[in-house]
Design an enzyme around this catalytic site. Structure first.
Site, PDB file in Angstrom:
ATOM      1  N   ALA A 186       0.834  -1.210   0.000  1.00  0.00           N
ATOM      2  CA  ALA A 186       0.000   0.000   0.000  1.00  0.00           C
ATOM      3  C   ALA A 186       0.869   1.260   0.000  1.00  0.00           C
ATOM      4  O   ALA A 186       0.550   2.247  -0.677  1.00  0.00           O
ATOM      5  CB  ALA A 186      -0.930  -0.014   1.212  1.00  0.00           C
ATOM      6  N   ASP A 239       1.225  -8.309  18.783  1.00  0.00           N
ATOM      7  CA  ASP A 239       0.860  -8.130  20.200  1.00  0.00           C
ATOM      8  C   ASP A 239      -0.353  -7.236  20.433  1.00  0.00           C
ATOM      9  O   ASP A 239      -0.931  -7.260  21.521  1.00  0.00           O
ATOM     10  CB  ASP A 239       2.049  -7.552  20.975  1.00  0.00           C
ATOM     11  CG  ASP A 239       3.161  -8.559  21.149  1.00  0.00           C
ATOM     12  OD1 ASP A 239       2.942  -9.747  20.852  1.00  0.00           O
ATOM     13  OD2 ASP A 239       4.258  -8.162  21.589  1.00  0.00           O
TER      14      ASP A 239
HETATM   15  O1  F6P Z   1       6.546  -8.336  19.660  1.00  0.00           O
HETATM   16  C1  F6P Z   1       6.114  -9.486  19.042  1.00  0.00           C
HETATM   17  C2  F6P Z   1       6.663 -10.710  19.729  1.00  0.00           C
HETATM   18  O2  F6P Z   1       6.252 -11.822  18.966  1.00  0.00           O
HETATM   19  C3  F6P Z   1       6.280 -10.898  21.194  1.00  0.00           C
HETATM   20  O3  F6P Z   1       4.988 -11.405  21.382  1.00  0.00           O
HETATM   21  C4  F6P Z   1       7.357 -11.829  21.664  1.00  0.00           C
HETATM   22  O4  F6P Z   1       7.545 -11.721  23.044  1.00  0.00           O
HETATM   23  C5  F6P Z   1       8.566 -11.362  20.906  1.00  0.00           C
HETATM   24  O5  F6P Z   1       8.079 -10.700  19.738  1.00  0.00           O
HETATM   25  C6  F6P Z   1       9.533 -12.435  20.512  1.00  0.00           C
HETATM   26  O6  F6P Z   1      10.627 -11.839  19.883  1.00  0.00           O
HETATM   27  P1  F6P Z   1      11.782 -12.627  19.113  1.00  0.00           P
HETATM   28  O7  F6P Z   1      11.211 -13.135  17.839  1.00  0.00           O
HETATM   29  O8  F6P Z   1      12.835 -11.596  18.895  1.00  0.00           O
HETATM   30  O9  F6P Z   1      12.191 -13.739  20.021  1.00  0.00           O
END
Ligand code: F6P
Length: 324
Positions: free
Chosen positions: A22, A128
């Site tokens: 987009a 999140d």
């Molecule tokens: O911010 C998104 C998220 O998936 C969170 O829910 C999770 O705690 C974090 O990223 C995990 O991060 P990484 O992929 O760096 O381990």
């Protein structure tokens, strides 16, 4: 503004590609030159910057992940790193940025503006859903549906074996995925970081269930719950209910970050990508495009970063009532 760049940063989220599309197609429509930056702030620092055309974003609206790749850059947190990023942008003649990411991304963009006056407009991309200034973030709906599919499958085996399952979903500081997937999956309890659910309350709920001949239960635990992750919660409960109770733990993990984005996420991402781009072209800076009550709004980064987006206590109350 004649030349701008787009990048994705932080944890990837399904729908980011629809958002990039987009931004790029919107720029082409408005006659603005558009560049892509690979791997977020890391790529900005290293000059991984390339010109994009309408064709660069063909056939990506349905794909999970991000064609621009993503990273969490430590170097951009230093003033030397930000200076290198600024020099790279100047080498390419880039005057403004569209950043697709979460709080860390917008914190970096704000700092960057304070030092080098490069304006950024953000689009909220994170599974999140923890960003103030938008009802939903890009990727959240897909992640909830992915978690739900897993919960439904686990419920089958939980029921066959009369077991209690603790299912851990993502959310370091946020219980949005947990509450939505928990409600939709008929969980007996949902544990979120925002509201303390003491172990004693979980034990009490399980005991009440047993007294009503309930033989299996699903407890959804957000990874950042105050009582610990799902394995820690299960361990604490085991010490109170004894070894005879058959319990299992499943951590869904990064499966929630991938996959084909839902229609909802593709539409949201398209609206937010175009909204962010047009905001930037209209002189907005240091704001995040969001959709609140189905309207496009711009919220200052300072607010999206600082203001909480609380979980509805009504929803938690509903889980308790419906699991009786
Ligand atoms: O911010 C998104 C998220 O998936 C969170 O829910 C999770 O705690 C974090 O990223 C995990 O991060 P990484 O992929 O760096 O381990």
């Amino acid at each position: 503004m004649k030349r701008i760049a787009v990048f994705t940063s932080g944890g990837d989220a399904p729908g980011m590609n629809a958002c990039i599309r987009a931004v790029v197609r919107g720029a082409v429509y408005h006659g603005v030159e558009i560049f892509g930056i690979r791997r977020g702030y890391s790529g900005m620092i290293n000059g991984d910057i390339f010109q994009m055309t309408s064709h660069s974003v063909s056939n990506i609206v349905q794909r999970g992940g991000t064609i621009l790749k993503s990273a969490r850059s430590r170097e951009f947190m230093t003033s030397e790193g930000r200076k290198r990023a600024y020099d790279q942008l100047m080498n390419h003649g880039i005057e403004g940025l569209v950043a697709i990411g979460g709080n860390g991304t917008f914190t970096g963009a704000l700092k960057f503006f304070e030092e080098f006056q490069i304006p950024t407009v953000g689009a909220p991309g994170t599974i999140d859903n923890d960003l103030y200034g938008t009802d939903n973030t890009i990727g959240y709906d897909t992640a909830v549906n992915t978690a739900l599919e897993a919960i439904d499958k686990i419920r089958d085996t939980a029921d066959s074996h009369d077991r209690i399952f603790f299912i851990e979903v993502m959310g370091r500081d946020s219980g949005y995925i947990a509450i939505q997937s928990g409600i939709a999956g008929g969980a007996e309890m949902v544990m979120v970081p925002e509201v303390l659910t003491p172990i004693s309350e979980v034990v009490e709920t399980l005991k009440q269930g047993w007294s009503r001949s309930k033989s299996s239960s699903i407890i959804v635990v957000a990874e950042g719950d105050e009582e610990g992750n799902a394995a820690e919660v299960a361990e604490k409960i085991r010490s109170q209910v004894g070894v005879d109770v058959d319990m299992r733990v499943t951590t869904l993990g990064h499966i929630q970050r991938g996959g084909i984005p839902t229609a909802y996420d593709r539409i949201l991402a398209s609206r937010l990508g175009l909204g962010a781009l047009e905001g930037l072209l209209n002189g907005e800076k240091n704001v995040m495009a969001g959709i609140v009550n189905n309207e496009l709004v711009y919220t200052p980064f300072v607010d999206t970063i600082k203001l909480p987006k609380p979980i509805s206590e009504d929803l938690l109350r509903m889980v308790k009532i419906l699991s009786v």
